[in-house]
Write an enzyme that holds these catalytic residues in place. Structure first.
Site, short mmCIF file in Angstrom:
data_model
loop_
_atom_site.label_atom_id
_atom_site.label_comp_id
_atom_site.label_asym_id
_atom_site.label_seq_id
_atom_site.Cartn_x
_atom_site.Cartn_y
_atom_site.Cartn_z
CB SER A 119 2.51 23.97 -8.03
OG SER A 119 2.94 22.65 -7.88
CE1 TYR A 141 8.10 20.04 -10.46
CE2 TYR A 141 6.20 19.96 -9.09
CZ TYR A 141 7.53 20.30 -9.36
OH TYR A 141 8.28 20.87 -8.17
CB THR A 167 9.48 22.72 -12.65
OG1 THR A 167 8.75 23.99 -12.45
CG2 THR A 167 10.50 22.38 -11.62
CE LYS A 242 10.41 27.33 -9.61
NZ LYS A 242 10.64 26.18 -8.99
CG HIS A 266 12.83 22.72 -6.65
ND1 HIS A 266 12.16 22.68 -7.77
CD2 HIS A 266 11.86 22.55 -5.77
CE1 HIS A 266 10.99 22.25 -7.68
NE2 HIS A 266 10.64 21.89 -6.09
NE ARG A 269 11.20 21.98 -1.64
CZ ARG A 269 10.46 21.65 -0.46
NH1 ARG A 269 10.97 22.14 0.68
NH2 ARG A 269 9.56 20.91 -0.38
N GLY A 299 15.92 31.62 -2.27
CA GLY A 299 16.69 32.48 -1.04
C GLY A 299 16.08 33.78 -0.96
NE ARG A 301 13.77 32.69 3.08
CZ ARG A 301 13.63 32.06 1.82
NH1 ARG A 301 13.42 32.55 0.91
NH2 ARG A 301 13.87 30.60 1.89
N GLY A 320 9.29 31.89 -2.60
CA GLY A 320 8.76 30.46 -2.29
C GLY A 320 8.30 30.42 -0.79
C1 FNR Z 1 8.53 24.31 -3.90
N1 FNR Z 1 8.83 24.75 -5.24
C2 FNR Z 1 8.34 24.23 -6.18
N2 FNR Z 1 8.46 24.47 -7.60
C3 FNR Z 1 7.85 23.82 -8.53
O1 FNR Z 1 8.26 24.37 -9.74
N3 FNR Z 1 6.53 23.14 -8.38
C4 FNR Z 1 6.27 22.83 -7.14
O2 FNR Z 1 5.04 22.26 -6.88
C5 FNR Z 1 7.20 23.14 -5.87
N4 FNR Z 1 6.78 22.75 -4.71
C6 FNR Z 1 7.39 23.38 -3.59
C7 FNR Z 1 7.10 23.41 -2.50
C8 FNR Z 1 7.62 23.61 -1.06
C9 FNR Z 1 7.14 23.29 -0.01
C10 FNR Z 1 8.76 24.52 -1.37
C11 FNR Z 1 9.45 25.04 -0.34
C12 FNR Z 1 9.00 24.80 -2.80
C13 FNR Z 1 10.24 25.19 -5.37
C14 FNR Z 1 9.73 26.87 -5.47
O3 FNR Z 1 8.99 27.14 -6.52
C15 FNR Z 1 11.15 27.81 -5.40
O4 FNR Z 1 11.85 27.31 -6.25
C16 FNR Z 1 11.70 27.52 -4.17
O5 FNR Z 1 10.80 27.84 -3.07
C17 FNR Z 1 12.54 29.29 -4.01
O6 FNR Z 1 13.21 28.99 -3.11
P1 FNR Z 1 12.76 29.72 -1.43
O7 FNR Z 1 12.15 31.19 -1.88
O8 FNR Z 1 11.75 28.89 -0.83
O9 FNR Z 1 14.13 29.96 -0.88
#
Ligand code: FNR
Length: 370
Positions: A119, A141, A167, A242, A266, A269, A299, A301, A320
Site C-alpha cells: 500500500s 493512492y 485504487t 482497483k 474496499h 469500507r 469478503g 475468507r 484483506g
Molecule cells: C484496506 N484496504 C486498502 N486498499 C488499498 O487499496 N489501499 C490501502 O491502503 C488499504 N488499506 C486498508 C486498510 C485496512 C485496515 C483494510 C481492512 C483494508 C482495502 C483492501 O485492499 C481490500 O480491498 C479489502 O480489505 C478486501 O476486503 P476484505 O478481504 O478485508 O473483506
C-alpha cells in the site's frame, strides 16, 4: 498433514484453521482503536455484511471421478506467472497491529511465493519492504501532487515492484462510525505515511509539519478517466484499477488501455449500502470477457470463496483483513498461518470439486440459490 502429525505428539496449532475466527481473537489482543480501524466498515456495515452473504448465495456443485490427483495453483495475471491465484491485497498502516508491520507480511509472503501488493499507506517505506519481499506489486493512492505521484512510481519501479494497482474508491475516507467514535485516524498520528515521509519530493515541500502537508495531498477527488494517460506515461509496466463495481467502469478501463481491474468495494469500507463485490463480478466478467484481466476482492475468507470468485471469472483474488488479523496475533508466523491455511483449503476444495487447476472452475460448478 503437518497439523495432524503434530497432534500425534499432542502439539496443537496456536491459531485456528477457520480463518473467520481470527477477527474476534484479534479483538481480544488489539487496542480498541486499532481493532476498530481494521474490522470496521463504512456506515452501518451493510456493504461488508453483503460481501459475505453473497458468497453464501452461490453454492459449489462438485463433479466426481475426474482424476484430480493434484492441483496446479499457478496462474498468469497481468502478463506475469504467479505461484497462487491469491495475493495479499494492499492493507495500510500495519505497524499499528504489530511492530514489524509490512516487513513481517512481506517475509511470510516471500516464503510461500505469494505476491504482495504494498500500500501507498504502508507504515514501512517501500524500499525497506522490497529488501525482504518476494514478488511484489505497488498500490498507488494517487496524491494531489503530480510530481510526488511520479516520484512514488519511480521509487516503486527502482525497488522492483512489477505491477501498479491504482485504487480509485478512496480519494477520500468514507463515513466510518467506529473511527469517528474513537476519534482515531492513524495517519494523523504519523502511522501509515512512511512512503510520504521517505520521499524526497514530499520532504522538500512538507515544511516543518509533514502530517499537515499529508492531509493536503492524500486525497485527489478531481481525478477523471482522462488522467490515466498520465500514469501510462510514467509507468511502463502493467496497470490495474482497483475499486471497480460498475460494468460501465469496467468497459472504460478496457477503453483506457488498462491491463487489469480489481472488482472490489474496499471490503465495505467506502460506500455503505452498496452491492456485494461478488455480485458485481459476474456482470463485469461477462461485459469485458478476455479484454482485460479481472481480479477480485472483498469478503474472501475460505478456499471455497476463492473457487467461487474464480468460477465467476476472476483470474486471482486479493486477501484483506484475514492476514491483518494473522499479523496482529502472531506477526510473520501469523500471516504465514493464514496463507498456508487458505492455500491448503483452496487446493482441497478445487480437487474435491473435480477441478485440476485454477483456470478450470467455471459457471458450470456453481448454482445460485436465491
Ligand atoms: C484496506 N484496504 C486498502 N486498499 C488499498 O487499496 N489501499 C490501502 O491502503 C488499504 N488499506 C486498508 C486498510 C485496512 C485496515 C483494510 C481492512 C483494508 C482495502 C483492501 O485492499 C481490500 O480491498 C479489502 O480489505 C478486501 O476486503 P476484505 O478481504 O478485508 O473483506
Amino acid at each position: 498433514n503437518e497439523i495432524y502429525l503434530n497432534g500425534l505428539n499432542d502439539v496443537l496449532p496456536s491459531l485456528p484453521a477457520d480463518l473467520t475466527r481470527l477477527e474476534s481473537l484479534a479483538g481480544d489482543k488489539l487496542s480498541r482503536e486499532a481493532y476498530d480501524y481494521v474490522a470496521g466498515s463504512a456506515g452501518t456495515g451493510d456493504t461488508a455484511r453483503a460481501n459475505r452473504e453473497a458468497f453464501r448465495r452461490w453454492r459449489l456443485v462438485p463433479q466426481m471421478l475426474r482424476g484430480t490427483t493434484g492441483c496446479d495453483l499457478t496462474t498468469r495475471v497481468l502478463g506475469q506467472t504467479l505461484a497462487t491465484p491469491v495475493l495479499l491485497g494492499p492493507v495500510g498502516v500495519l505497524r499499528q497491529l504489530h511492530p514489524e508491520g509490512e516487513l513481517a507480511v512481506a517475509r511470510a509472503a516471500e516464503k510461500l511465493g505469494v505476491p504482495m501488493v504494498l500500500s501507498t499507506a504502508a507504515s514501512v517505506a517501500m524500499e525497506e519492504v522490497a529488501e525482504v519481499a518476494g514478488p511484489r506489486w505497488y498500490q498507488l493512492y494517487w496524491p494531489d501532487d503530480r510530481e510526488l505521484a511520479v516520484s512514488f512510481l519511480d521509487r516503486a519501479k527502482a525497488s522492483g515492484y512489477s505491477a501498479l494497482v491504482v485504487t480509485l474508491d478512496t480519494f477520500t475516507l468514507a463515513w466510518r462510525p467506529h473511527d469517528l467514535d474513537n476519534a482515531y485516524l492513524p495517519f494523523l498520528r504519523g502511522v501509515g505515511n512512511q512512503n510520504y515521509f521517505s520521499d524526497p519530493v514530499f520532504t522538500r515541500k512538507a515544511g516543518d509539519n509533514p502530517i499537515l502537508h499529508w492531509t493536503t495531498l492524500f486525497g485527489n477527488p478531481s481525478l477523471t478517466w482522462d488522467d490515466l494517460a498520465f500514469l501510462r506515461e510514467h509507468w511502463d509496466g502493467p496497470i490495474a484499477l482497483k475499486g471497480i463495481q460498475h460494468t460501465d467502469d469496467a468497459r472504460r478501463a478496457v477503453d483506457a488501455g488498462m491491463d487489469g481491474i480489481v472488482v472490489s468495494n474496499h471490503g465495505g469500507r467506502q460506500v455503505d449500502g452498496a452491492i456485494a463485490s461478488l455480485d458485481a463480478l459476474a456482470p463485469i466478467t461477462h461485459a469485458v470477457g478476455d479484454q482485460i484481466d479481472v481480479l477480485f476482492d472483498s469478503g474472501i475468507r475460505t478456499g471455497a470463496d476463492v473457487v467461487k470468485a474464480l468460477a465467476l471469472g476472476a483470474k486471482a483474488v486479493l486477501l484483506g483483513r484475514p492476514y491483518a488479523y494473522g499479523l496482529a496475533l502472531a506477526g510473520e508466523a501469523g500471516v504465514r498461518h493464514v496463507l498456508r491455511c487458505l492455500l491448503a483449503d483452496l487446493e482441497l476444495t478445487l480437487r474435491l470439486s473435480g477441478q485440476p487447476d485454477v483456470t478450470s472452475p467455471s459457471l458450470e460448478i456453481l448454482q445460485n440459490v436465491t
